[in-house]
Design a protein around this motif. Structure first.
Motif, PDB file in Angstrom:
ATOM      1  N   ILE A 183       0.880  -1.171   0.000  1.00  0.00           N
ATOM      2  CA  ILE A 183       0.000   0.000   0.000  1.00  0.00           C
ATOM      3  C   ILE A 183       0.914   1.216   0.000  1.00  0.00           C
ATOM      4  O   ILE A 183       1.684   1.420   0.949  1.00  0.00           O
ATOM      5  CB  ILE A 183      -0.930   0.054   1.227  1.00  0.00           C
ATOM      6  N   THR A 185       1.377   5.207   0.215  1.00  0.00           N
ATOM      7  CA  THR A 185       0.649   6.379   0.686  1.00  0.00           C
ATOM      8  C   THR A 185       1.517   7.624   0.569  1.00  0.00           C
ATOM      9  O   THR A 185       2.744   7.546   0.520  1.00  0.00           O
ATOM     10  CB  THR A 185       0.236   6.211   2.158  1.00  0.00           C
ATOM     11  N   GLN A 243      -4.652  -6.067   3.060  1.00  0.00           N
ATOM     12  CA  GLN A 243      -4.347  -4.969   2.152  1.00  0.00           C
ATOM     13  C   GLN A 243      -5.594  -4.119   1.893  1.00  0.00           C
ATOM     14  O   GLN A 243      -5.534  -2.886   1.909  1.00  0.00           O
ATOM     15  CB  GLN A 243      -3.796  -5.504   0.830  1.00  0.00           C
ATOM     16  N   SER A 244      -6.729  -4.783   1.681  1.00  0.00           N
ATOM     17  CA  SER A 244      -7.968  -4.053   1.412  1.00  0.00           C
ATOM     18  C   SER A 244      -8.386  -3.212   2.610  1.00  0.00           C
ATOM     19  O   SER A 244      -8.798  -2.049   2.457  1.00  0.00           O
ATOM     20  CB  SER A 244      -9.086  -5.034   1.057  1.00  0.00           C
ATOM     21  N   ALA A 247      -5.954  -0.213   2.947  1.00  0.00           N
ATOM     22  CA  ALA A 247      -6.197   0.762   1.880  1.00  0.00           C
ATOM     23  C   ALA A 247      -7.473   1.538   2.137  1.00  0.00           C
ATOM     24  O   ALA A 247      -7.542   2.749   1.874  1.00  0.00           O
ATOM     25  CB  ALA A 247      -6.255   0.052   0.530  1.00  0.00           C
ATOM     26  N   THR A 254      -3.877   6.898  -0.039  1.00  0.00           N
ATOM     27  CA  THR A 254      -3.358   5.784  -0.840  1.00  0.00           C
ATOM     28  C   THR A 254      -3.373   6.137  -2.326  1.00  0.00           C
ATOM     29  O   THR A 254      -4.395   6.579  -2.852  1.00  0.00           O
ATOM     30  CB  THR A 254      -4.192   4.514  -0.601  1.00  0.00           C
ATOM     31  N   LEU A 257      -1.641   0.343  -5.052  1.00  0.00           N
ATOM     32  CA  LEU A 257      -1.633  -0.952  -4.372  1.00  0.00           C
ATOM     33  C   LEU A 257      -0.619  -1.871  -5.040  1.00  0.00           C
ATOM     34  O   LEU A 257      -0.791  -3.088  -5.087  1.00  0.00           O
ATOM     35  CB  LEU A 257      -3.031  -1.584  -4.398  1.00  0.00           C
TER      36      LEU A 257
END
Length: 419
Positions: A183, A185, A243-244, A247, A254, A257
């Protein structure tokens, strides 16, 4: 787990004439491949130091990756020291000699005896071909231990590590499969990410490792799941869902990915959509254009850039109105927007991005962090937008931060769905 140490040889590193970028590059490549670097050492170009550190590192590590000391000059002694340590005779390696001859011929240079000597390698090693220079890599084994020697020239080392040394390492020191998710950012500090992650981390399984990797281009959150017994369903249920969730938590910040920088993502977007770009830079001094032109195929969409450092160039080339500068100041939203619009029109591009700022405070400034700043302007054929970014104390850091912020701002303007 294979324990790996790095031994970077070079007195020039220790006295500060050369920055040891090799250690950073090697660690990153090895980590991405699933290996773990435990120790990094820099030593002088002397026989006793090289032998001493090599034997010392072998006591605690399985593999020592070495760089430096393979050139054609007298102070390059690594090869002779390794012959002494691992045995064998010195002999010409014919494929390497042919590679050196071809390398020099392409550059119109004669084959000197010193160049020919670089094809001499100990018979105790396995030669790793260097297709980007004249010094070959060498892999040595001593029982369960191994040493791999590579040239110290950074781009030669990186290619040799990726194309030759890493495959050799995987054959002799297999690794457990590593599943990773990323991820990326920007705009939120690492400390704030870690604070908010305390809400999620207790819900993640212990097998899942989380690393926070801050840089001038933001903070990368890396999720790792190691092991060969995990099936696809377990992998997706752990690392994919994590991860989802992360995010979603940092949705505002973000931008990717996948492990790609903003300039990589922008270059890919421009090429895939046939969108043309131009730049107008003041405080970044052409750094945005330089970052974009690193990417293959960008010439089809990157029209060009203008470094308008002085006020007179902003006015005469980019058509920034003198009244705009007098009213708002040269570091302002209004000037950034006019610079972007001027570049977009002048170069007839689909959009342009511009920077105007203060990369370094004047000596003696009481609060330099309040002075250093950048306004970033964006203009396409239908709209304009701008963003203000506060910078730091150090000039080079500020240029990098401003450059990255401008690229990311342009990317977001292009890819954010219109409401």
């Amino acid at each position: 787990m294979t324990a790996i140490a790095l031994l970077n040889i070079g007195s020039e590193i220790l006295v500060g004439r050369t920055v040891n970028t090799n250690a950073t590059t090697m660690s990153r490549i090895l980590r991405e491949a699933g290996y773990h670097v435990e120790t990094t050492i820099v030593c002088h170009d002397t026989r006793d130091e090289i032998l001493g550190w090599l034997d010392s590192l072998f006591e605690q590590h399985d593999v020592v990756l070495m760089t430096g000391g393979l050139g054609p000059t007298k102070d390059d002694i690594t090869k002779k020291v390794l012959q002494e340590r691992f045995g064998g005779e010195m002999e010409i390696h014919a494929p390497t000699l042919a590679q050196i001859e071809s390398y020099l011929s392409r550059r119109g240079r004669p084959l000197l005896e010193r160049n020919r000597q670089q094809a001499l390698v100990p018979t105790s090693c396995e030669v790793l071909m260097n297709y980007y220079g004249s010094a070959p890599g060498m892999a040595f084994q001593d029982g369960s231990k191994a040493a791999i020697s590579m040239p110290g020239v950074p781009f030669e080392m990186e290619h040799l590590l990726r194309e030759q040394a890493l495959p050799w390492l995987k054959r002799h020191f297999p690794i457990l499969p590593m599943h990773t998710r990323i991820i990326r950012t920007a705009g939120i500090p690492e400390s704030r990410i870690a604070e908010r992650m305390e809400e999620l981390e207790p819900n993640f399984p212990p097998e899942l490792q989380i690393a926070y990797l801050p840089s001038y281009d933001g903070t990368k959150i890396e999720l790792r799941l190691k092991g060969e017994s995990h099936n696809a369903q377990f992998i997706e249920a752990t690392i994919g869902q994590a991860q989802s969730q992360i995010a979603d938590m940092f949705q505002k910040y973000t931008y990717a990915l996948e492990d790609k920088t903003p300039d990589q993502l922008l270059a890919e977007y421009l090429k895939s959509t046939d969108t043309t770009m131009a730049t107008a830079e003041s405080c970044t001094g052409g750094a945005i254009a330089a970052r974009m032109t690193e990417h293959s195929g960008i010439s089809s969409v990157f029209k060009g850039g203008i470094v308008a450092y002085m006020r007179s160039i902003k006015e005469s080339v980019l058509q920034v109105a003198p009244a705009t500068i007098d009213t708002h100041g040269i570091v302002s939203e209004a000037v950034a927007l006019e610079m972007a619009r001027g570049a977009q029109k002048l170069l007839d591009s689909d959009f342009a991005v511009a920077t105007t700022g203060i990369a370094e405070a004047a000596p003696g400034a009481s609060a330099p962090d309040e002075i250093t700043q950048v306004w970033i302007g964006y203009a396409d054929r239908k709209k304009e937008a701008a963003i203000h970014v506060k910078l730091f104390r150090e000039r080079q850091q500020n240029i990098k931060v401003a450059t990255n912020a401008a690229i990311l701002f342009a990317l977001r303007q292009l890819t954010t769905p219109k409401e």
